[in-house]
Design an enzyme around this catalytic site. Sequence first.
Site, PDB file in Angstrom:
ATOM      1  CE  LYS A  73      -4.271  -1.730   2.018  1.00 28.79           C
ATOM      2  NZ  LYS A  73      -5.328  -1.543   3.007  1.00 28.79           N
ATOM      3  N   GLY A 132      -8.021   2.988  17.870  1.00 25.98           N
ATOM      4  CA  GLY A 132      -7.047   2.439  16.925  1.00 25.98           C
ATOM      5  C   GLY A 132      -6.368   3.525  16.118  1.00 25.98           C
ATOM      6  CB  ALA A 133      -3.458   4.937  15.769  1.00 24.50           C
ATOM      7  N   GLY A 134      -4.025   2.199  13.407  1.00 27.27           N
ATOM      8  CA  GLY A 134      -3.343   1.439  12.353  1.00 27.27           C
ATOM      9  C   GLY A 134      -3.809   1.909  10.978  1.00 27.27           C
ATOM     10  CB  ALA A 136      -8.477   0.004   9.191  1.00 25.24           C
ATOM     11  CG  ASN A 156      -3.444   3.220  19.038  1.00 28.75           C
ATOM     12  OD1 ASN A 156      -4.245   2.367  18.665  1.00 28.75           O
ATOM     13  ND2 ASN A 156      -2.146   3.117  18.806  1.00 28.75           N
ATOM     14  NE  ARG A 157      -1.942  -2.481  22.033  1.00 34.69           N
ATOM     15  CZ  ARG A 157      -1.932  -3.672  21.450  1.00 34.69           C
ATOM     16  NH1 ARG A 157      -2.377  -4.724  22.120  1.00 34.69           N
ATOM     17  NH2 ARG A 157      -1.476  -3.825  20.235  1.00 34.69           N
ATOM     18  N   PRO A 159       1.539   4.838  22.125  1.00 30.55           N
ATOM     19  CG  PRO A 159       2.951   5.633  23.827  1.00 30.55           C
ATOM     20  CD  PRO A 159       2.310   4.389  23.297  1.00 30.55           C
ATOM     21  NE  ARG A 161       0.230   0.765  15.063  1.00 30.76           N
ATOM     22  CZ  ARG A 161      -0.051  -0.380  14.458  1.00 30.76           C
ATOM     23  NH1 ARG A 161      -0.087  -0.439  13.151  1.00 30.76           N
ATOM     24  NH2 ARG A 161      -0.320  -1.449  15.155  1.00 30.76           N
TER      25      ARG A 161
HETATM   26  P1  NDP Z   1      -3.078  -2.548  11.969  1.00 29.14           P
HETATM   27  O1  NDP Z   1      -2.290  -3.740  12.392  1.00 29.14           O
HETATM   28  O2  NDP Z   1      -2.463  -1.521  11.072  1.00 29.14           O
HETATM   29  O3  NDP Z   1      -3.605  -1.763  13.296  1.00 29.14           O
HETATM   30  C1  NDP Z   1      -4.205  -2.476  14.348  1.00 29.14           C
HETATM   31  C2  NDP Z   1      -4.741  -1.483  15.382  1.00 29.14           C
HETATM   32  O4  NDP Z   1      -5.435  -2.234  16.377  1.00 29.14           O
HETATM   33  C3  NDP Z   1      -3.658  -0.683  16.108  1.00 29.14           C
HETATM   34  O5  NDP Z   1      -4.153   0.592  16.428  1.00 29.14           O
HETATM   35  C4  NDP Z   1      -3.461  -1.521  17.380  1.00 29.14           C
HETATM   36  O6  NDP Z   1      -2.970  -0.756  18.454  1.00 29.14           O
HETATM   37  C5  NDP Z   1      -4.869  -1.951  17.670  1.00 29.14           C
HETATM   38  N1  NDP Z   1      -4.958  -3.152  18.483  1.00 29.14           N
HETATM   39  C6  NDP Z   1      -4.807  -4.441  18.074  1.00 29.14           C
HETATM   40  N2  NDP Z   1      -4.996  -5.285  19.103  1.00 29.14           N
HETATM   41  C7  NDP Z   1      -5.278  -4.504  20.175  1.00 29.14           C
HETATM   42  C8  NDP Z   1      -5.569  -4.786  21.555  1.00 29.14           C
HETATM   43  N3  NDP Z   1      -5.625  -6.037  22.015  1.00 29.14           N
HETATM   44  N4  NDP Z   1      -5.811  -3.755  22.382  1.00 29.14           N
HETATM   45  C9  NDP Z   1      -5.788  -2.483  21.924  1.00 29.14           C
HETATM   46  N5  NDP Z   1      -5.495  -2.144  20.641  1.00 29.14           N
HETATM   47  C10 NDP Z   1      -5.252  -3.148  19.790  1.00 29.14           C
HETATM   48  O7  NDP Z   1      -4.408  -3.131  11.319  1.00 29.14           O
HETATM   49  P2  NDP Z   1      -5.398  -2.400  10.289  1.00 29.14           P
HETATM   50  O8  NDP Z   1      -5.630  -1.018  10.759  1.00 29.14           O
HETATM   51  O9  NDP Z   1      -4.930  -2.613   8.905  1.00 29.14           O
HETATM   52  O10 NDP Z   1      -6.714  -3.277  10.465  1.00 29.14           O
HETATM   53  C11 NDP Z   1      -7.498  -3.217  11.658  1.00 29.14           C
HETATM   54  C12 NDP Z   1      -8.751  -4.047  11.445  1.00 29.14           C
HETATM   55  O11 NDP Z   1      -9.538  -3.441  10.425  1.00 29.14           O
HETATM   56  C13 NDP Z   1      -8.461  -5.484  10.971  1.00 29.14           C
HETATM   57  O12 NDP Z   1      -9.243  -6.372  11.751  1.00 29.14           O
HETATM   58  C14 NDP Z   1      -8.929  -5.498   9.535  1.00 29.14           C
HETATM   59  O13 NDP Z   1      -9.451  -6.757   9.179  1.00 29.14           O
HETATM   60  C15 NDP Z   1     -10.034  -4.442   9.550  1.00 29.14           C
HETATM   61  N6  NDP Z   1     -10.246  -3.813   8.251  1.00 29.14           N
HETATM   62  C16 NDP Z   1     -11.515  -3.759   7.784  1.00 29.14           C
HETATM   63  C17 NDP Z   1     -11.786  -3.187   6.567  1.00 29.14           C
HETATM   64  C18 NDP Z   1     -13.192  -3.163   6.070  1.00 29.14           C
HETATM   65  O14 NDP Z   1     -13.390  -2.824   4.894  1.00 29.14           O
HETATM   66  N7  NDP Z   1     -14.183  -3.470   6.897  1.00 29.14           N
HETATM   67  C19 NDP Z   1     -10.734  -2.578   5.726  1.00 29.14           C
HETATM   68  C20 NDP Z   1      -9.418  -2.649   6.334  1.00 29.14           C
HETATM   69  C21 NDP Z   1      -9.205  -3.260   7.551  1.00 29.14           C
HETATM   70  P3  NDP Z   1      -1.381  -0.484  18.691  1.00 29.14           P
HETATM   71  O15 NDP Z   1      -1.007   0.645  17.770  1.00 29.14           O
HETATM   72  O16 NDP Z   1      -1.313  -0.124  20.110  1.00 29.14           O
HETATM   73  O17 NDP Z   1      -0.677  -1.772  18.362  1.00 29.14           O
END
Ligand code: NDP
Length: 286
Positions: A73, A132-134, A136, A156-157, A159, A161
């Site tokens: 991406k 969340g801050a990943g 998506a 977000n967990r 700091p 990201r």
């Molecule tokens: P990333 O790996 O980039 O980000 C994951 C995020 O989830 C981070 O902010 C992470 O926090 C947080 N996280 C994960 N586990 C925990 C936990 N146990 N406690 C607290 N925070 C947690 O993933 P994406 O952003 O790419 O994807 C996230 C979700 O979105 C996935 O399940 C994916 O399938 C879904 N998705 C859905 C789409 C749709 O069209 N419906 C499109 C794209 C994605 P930290 O930064 O602290 O690690």
Amino acid sequence: MAVPTSFLHELVGSMSQGAAGNPTVAMIEAAFRHHGLHWRYVNMEVEPAKLGDAVKGAKAMGFRGFNCSLPHKVTVIPHLDGLGESAAVMGAVNCVVRRGDQFIGENTDGKGFLRSLQSVIDPREKNVVLFGAGGASRALAVELGLAGVNQITIVNRSPERGGELVKILTGKLKLDARLEIWQGDYAIPAGTDVVINGTSIGLYDGEARLPLVVDSLQPGMVVADVIFSPPMTRLLRDAQSHGCKILDGLGMIVNQGVIGVQYWTGIEPDSAVMRRAVEEALGLSA
Ligand code: NDP
């Protein structure tokens, strides 16, 4: 002189590595069939080192565009001719569109979410809490910012990201955005209009609990989840029982597919047909 090829169809594709995006293939091909378009959407695994060659090849073969998934991406960007507005702000592309002779990178993840949200609320001037801050979360936060929300709180967990995302929102979009480090159960502040789970909590686990104070969910709030399997997450069940309007992650997937088909073909595809195809591909249909 253009060399004739054996392609009978217009082509779009998906460049991924690892597991193929079958729900996406199913819904896009379903749209082509339903609308009588002689197009094909093909999935190709592309090694990171070969990405540039793959993009050149797609252009040479007349592809109308393609989707790209992780890990391509961000790394696809130097191989493209330009970027749409939100893709440029977030620095990530999931949908490439041929415009004239150019391959332009767009990001339809956030746009798909926004379209779902707009079916229940106008996001302008609204206050949003986003868990969340990943990737998506970044896509949908940028799109919400461009759509004119009043304020976004990123919970977000980590700091690092969380801070990066807030920096994009306050810096590039001049948005009122703040970070709350997620420790224990988060209480949604009064005055919040939209609550979104953008984390992976709940993926393939309908009982997984998002750490939040459930009683802070108020009637009238819109609560959305990016999780598409299972679509009815524990968060959405709790939100529904507290009188909130809910939006599942299937709507986001389907709408990003709808927008991709619109970009590539110029037609407005039937989203109900595409949603049924995704549900079948995920084994969710009755
Ligand atoms: P990333 O790996 O980039 O980000 C994951 C995020 O989830 C981070 O902010 C992470 O926090 C947080 N996280 C994960 N586990 C925990 C936990 N146990 N406690 C607290 N925070 C947690 O993933 P994406 O952003 O790419 O994807 C996230 C979700 O979105 C996935 O399940 C994916 O399938 C879904 N998705 C859905 C789409 C749709 O069209 N419906 C499109 C794209 C994605 P930290 O930064 O602290 O690690």
